[in-house]
Design an enzyme around this catalytic site. Structure first.
Site, PDB file in Angstrom:
ATOM      1  N   PHE A 108       1.750  28.940 -81.449  1.00 10.64           N
ATOM      2  CA  PHE A 108       0.918  27.793 -81.091  1.00 10.64           C
ATOM      3  C   PHE A 108       1.458  27.112 -79.838  1.00 10.64           C
ATOM      4  O   PHE A 108       2.646  26.772 -79.758  1.00 10.64           O
ATOM      5  CB  PHE A 108       0.911  26.811 -82.261  1.00 10.64           C
ATOM      6  CG  PHE A 108       0.040  25.613 -82.076  1.00 10.64           C
ATOM      7  CD1 PHE A 108      -1.332  25.754 -81.954  1.00 10.64           C
ATOM      8  CD2 PHE A 108       0.579  24.338 -82.060  1.00 10.64           C
ATOM      9  CE1 PHE A 108      -2.149  24.645 -81.799  1.00 10.64           C
ATOM     10  CE2 PHE A 108      -0.226  23.220 -81.914  1.00 10.64           C
ATOM     11  CZ  PHE A 108      -1.596  23.374 -81.787  1.00 10.64           C
ATOM     12  N   SER A 146       6.001  32.538 -85.166  1.00 13.48           N
ATOM     13  CA  SER A 146       5.527  31.212 -85.539  1.00 13.48           C
ATOM     14  C   SER A 146       4.068  31.270 -86.011  1.00 13.48           C
ATOM     15  O   SER A 146       3.773  31.967 -86.988  1.00 13.48           O
ATOM     16  CB  SER A 146       5.711  30.263 -84.352  1.00 13.48           C
ATOM     17  OG  SER A 146       5.602  28.920 -84.749  1.00 13.48           O
ATOM     18  N   MET A 147       3.122  30.585 -85.342  1.00 12.98           N
ATOM     19  CA  MET A 147       1.734  30.694 -85.745  1.00 12.98           C
ATOM     20  C   MET A 147       1.239  32.133 -85.660  1.00 12.98           C
ATOM     21  O   MET A 147       0.368  32.551 -86.431  1.00 12.98           O
ATOM     22  CB  MET A 147       0.846  29.795 -84.880  1.00 12.98           C
ATOM     23  CG  MET A 147      -0.616  29.798 -85.296  1.00 12.98           C
ATOM     24  SD  MET A 147      -1.682  28.920 -84.149  1.00 12.98           S
ATOM     25  CE  MET A 147      -1.805  30.093 -82.791  1.00 12.98           C
ATOM     26  N   ASP A 171      16.450  26.383 -86.541  1.00 14.45           N
ATOM     27  CA  ASP A 171      15.099  26.369 -85.969  1.00 14.45           C
ATOM     28  C   ASP A 171      14.649  24.913 -85.927  1.00 14.45           C
ATOM     29  O   ASP A 171      14.566  24.249 -86.954  1.00 14.45           O
ATOM     30  CB  ASP A 171      14.170  27.206 -86.850  1.00 14.45           C
ATOM     31  CG  ASP A 171      12.769  27.366 -86.281  1.00 14.45           C
ATOM     32  OD1 ASP A 171      12.329  26.484 -85.518  1.00 14.45           O
ATOM     33  OD2 ASP A 171      12.109  28.368 -86.610  1.00 14.45           O
ATOM     34  N   HIS A 190      14.122  28.763 -82.394  1.00 16.19           N
ATOM     35  CA  HIS A 190      12.795  29.151 -82.871  1.00 16.19           C
ATOM     36  C   HIS A 190      12.227  30.382 -82.148  1.00 16.19           C
ATOM     37  O   HIS A 190      11.753  31.316 -82.786  1.00 16.19           O
ATOM     38  CB  HIS A 190      11.833  27.970 -82.726  1.00 16.19           C
ATOM     39  CG  HIS A 190      10.452  28.269 -83.224  1.00 16.19           C
ATOM     40  ND1 HIS A 190      10.179  28.537 -84.548  1.00 16.19           N
ATOM     41  CD2 HIS A 190       9.264  28.352 -82.563  1.00 16.19           C
ATOM     42  CE1 HIS A 190       8.894  28.777 -84.688  1.00 16.19           C
ATOM     43  NE2 HIS A 190       8.310  28.666 -83.503  1.00 16.19           N
TER      44      HIS A 190
END
Length: 259
Positions: free
Chosen positions: A31, A99-100, A200, A230
């Site tokens: 994202f 992530s996303m 993270d 992250h």
């Protein structure tokens, strides 16, 4: 007032490589990020002879205002389309994401289990313990954005080319996708390789707990990344991600026949 740019930055362009092997990889960025965060992983896979697709998710790589006008269904449609293309070219397909992007990979495995032979996720997001997220659906009508969350990278001098603002309408949409994916985690049956950074600053441990408890995969490998934040695909542990990906695919994708 100047009109926000809809021109795609060169570093955010999709990555496309057609290999000569039987396996295709669909990698999805996170994202507010861009394909730049996945490019080294994609290049490594291309060097192994694999076919690789890294789509530019709609609303990304242009302006955060553009992303604020883009619902989560558009992001999923883009990876779904890329999966169609890979299924036409490749005998087997691995869905991966950061992530996303990991959330999108899991949704593909939920919705199209017969088309996904393995899932590889890096710090995937499907939930958060942050209490302030509860106020975002209201706050989005007051302010359009907050300071960005990009470039959480331990290694100095690295840029994932993310937005410097966090668009709140898009964030609200993403949390709705999280709910959808959480509700269907038991539909994930493909072998799962899960990478989690020990430190993270964007995604907290709740997502890992929910995903590992929710999926129905018979094969799950849970790998801790001790020297990355992250965006681990661009960080110190990137070589480990690439190495474990190769080994996982050799064992659980190339080493077994499709059901």
């Amino acid at each position: 007032m100047a009109t926000p740019s809809t021109t795609v930055r060169p570093d955010a362009a999709p990555f496309v490589h057609d290999g000569d092997g039987p396996v295709g990889f669909l990698l999805s960025h996170g994202f507010t990020g861009s394909s730049a965060s996945m490019r080294p992983w994609g290049l490594h896979l291309a060097e192994q002879g694999h076919t690789v697709r890294i789509p530019r998710l709609p609303g990304h790589g242009t302006s955060w205002q553009d992303l604020n006008r883009t619902p989560w269904q558009a992001w999923y449609e883009e990876v779904d389309k890329a999966l169609d293309e890979l299924r036409e070219r490749c005998d087997r397909v691995v869905a991966g994401g950061l992530s996303m992007g990991g959330c999108l990979a899991l949704r593909l495995a939920e919705q199209r289990p017969g088309d996904i032979d393995a899932v590889i996720v890096v710090n995937p997001a499907v939930a958060s313990k942050r209490l302030d997220l509860k106020f975002v659906p209201v706050l989005q009508h007051v302010v359009p954005s907050l300071p960005g969350i990009g470039n959480d990278i331990k290694k100095p001098g690295i840029d994932e080319y993310s937005y410097d603002r966090l668009p709140l309408k898009a964030l609200t949409s993403m949390t709705r996708m999280w709910s959808d994916v959480r509700a269907n985690l038991s539909s994930v049956t493909a072998p799962l390789l899960f990478f989690r950074s020990a430190e993270d600053h964007v995604v907290d441990p709740l997502s890992r707990e929910l995903i590992l408890a929710g999926v129905s995969s018979q094969t799950v490998e849970d790998v801790t990344l001790d020297n990355s934040y992250h965006v681990a695909t661009l960080d110190y542990d990137a070589p480990l991600i690439f190495e474990r990906t190769d080994a996982f695919v050799a064992r659980h994708v190339l080493g077994s026949a499709r059901a």
